[in-house]
Design an enzyme around this catalytic site. Structure first.
Site, short mmCIF file in Angstrom:
data_model
loop_
_atom_site.label_atom_id
_atom_site.label_comp_id
_atom_site.label_asym_id
_atom_site.label_seq_id
_atom_site.Cartn_x
_atom_site.Cartn_y
_atom_site.Cartn_z
N HIS A 123 40.75 43.78 36.83
CA HIS A 123 40.32 42.72 37.43
C HIS A 123 39.35 41.63 37.03
O HIS A 123 39.47 40.63 36.94
CB HIS A 123 39.91 43.31 38.90
CG HIS A 123 39.15 42.15 39.89
ND1 HIS A 123 39.99 41.39 40.77
CD2 HIS A 123 38.12 41.61 39.69
CE1 HIS A 123 39.20 40.47 41.44
NE2 HIS A 123 38.01 40.51 40.60
N GLU A 124 38.29 42.39 36.29
CA GLU A 124 37.38 41.73 35.82
C GLU A 124 37.82 41.09 34.48
O GLU A 124 37.56 39.96 34.12
CB GLU A 124 36.19 42.62 35.31
CG GLU A 124 35.56 43.30 36.63
CD GLU A 124 35.15 42.10 37.51
OE1 GLU A 124 34.70 41.00 37.03
OE2 GLU A 124 34.87 42.37 39.02
N HIS A 184 39.61 37.89 35.20
CA HIS A 184 38.42 36.54 35.31
C HIS A 184 38.35 36.14 33.96
O HIS A 184 38.19 34.84 33.81
CB HIS A 184 37.45 37.07 35.93
CG HIS A 184 37.13 37.51 37.41
ND1 HIS A 184 37.86 36.28 38.04
CD2 HIS A 184 36.89 38.18 38.24
CE1 HIS A 184 37.76 36.63 39.57
NE2 HIS A 184 37.02 37.96 39.33
N GLU A 205 39.79 35.23 43.20
CA GLU A 205 39.79 36.64 43.39
C GLU A 205 41.28 36.93 43.54
O GLU A 205 41.63 38.52 43.22
CB GLU A 205 39.25 37.14 44.80
CG GLU A 205 37.48 36.85 44.56
CD GLU A 205 37.00 37.78 43.14
OE1 GLU A 205 37.46 38.80 43.00
OE2 GLU A 205 35.96 36.92 42.73
#
Length: 282
Positions: free
Chosen positions: A130-131, A134, A205
């Site tokens: 997930h990070e 980003h 998100e």
């Protein structure tokens, strides 16, 4: 698109500071505010990530110190053709994580002690994916700038309020009008800062969740991680600044639902899980 958002935020910061300087200090105030905005913009672009990391006392860690995290990041970065980000650990038992930096080549990922102790290997991989999502989606600069902008707006509002009580920076004595305007700014400026965060955070998100699930091929692991993080963050809240709350994978400042959700920097975790696996976790 994220480059345009970043440029817009920096221009917005400049305009905001110049208008505040003009109102409270006239021409001299405007000039002072313009010089301040140039310094802010320079510092925001090059140092916003370092400010966020230092705010949470994040410490850099080596491969020898944290092989579990580096093994996952090496694998995911190679798969996405990304440079290896720097890794930091935040000394907090509240489970959370965030990514920051001005570009993939200058990116950092920070995790708390709490998240390392809470998640199993598959769930941790989902969070790190997930990070990295980003980073890959190039929205880390936008989020870092938004954090600095939110803080700057709030600080300038407070400065303007106190200046208005004493007649302004240029000595103009119009305290009744100035005091009311300063009080209004003190109320509205943090709301404006929150709206800036909301405009860039919620869709980010969802996109990072989707990227993380796609790259790991295991949306259930990320869904389980989000559920755990949501539950344990309520028990052990992270002492975080509202200006940087949107950086984290789950909101460190949790409301009680209802109207509070309208001013949350994150979508509800339940909605994120539904998008990942199409249902609630058992």
């Amino acid at each position: 698109m994220n480059t345009l958002k970043s440029t817009f935020l920096l221009v917005l910061l400049t305009v905001f500071l110049v208008l505040i300087g003009d109102y409270f200090g006239g021409r001299n105030g405007m000039l002072m505010a313009f010089v301040l905005s140039v310094a802010f913009n320079f510092g925001t672009y090059f140092f916003s990530d370092k400010l966020a990391l230092s705010m949470y006392r994040a410490q850099p860690v080596t491969r020898e110190q944290l092989p579990r995290v580096y093994a996952v990041i090496d694998r995911l970065s190679a798969r996405q053709n990304l440079p290896i980000p720097k890794v930091y650990v935040i000394p907090s038992e509240s489970p959370n994580a965030f990514a920051t930096g001005r570009s993939p080549a200058h990116a950092s990922v920070a995790v708390t002690n709490g998240i390392l102790n809470l998640l199993d290997d598959e769930e941790l991989e989902g969070v790190l994916a997930h990070e990295l999502g980003h980073i890959r989606n190039r929205d880390i600069l936008t989020s870092s700038i938004a954090a600095t902008l939110a803080g700057a707006i709030t600080i300038m509002a407070r400065m303007g309020y106190w200046a208005s009580l004493f007649g302004g920076y240029d000595g103009r004595d119009d305290r009744d009008r100035g005091g009311f305007t300063g009080l209004l700014m003190l109320i509205l400026a943090p709301i404006a800062a929150t709206l800036i965060q909301l405009a860039i955070s919620r869709s980010r998100e969802y996109e990072a969740d989707a990227t993380g699930a796609r790259e790991t091929g295991n949306p259930y692991a990320l869904a389980r991680a989000l559920q755990k993080l949501d539950n344990y963050s309520r028990r052990i809240p992270l002492q975080a600044s509202p200006a940087t709350a949107h950086l984290f994978i789950v909101a460190p400042l949790l409301g009680s639902g209802g109207i509070a959700n309208l001013f949350s920097t994150h979508p509800p975790v339940k909605d994120r899980i539904h998008r990942l696996i199409g249902r609630d976790l058992v």
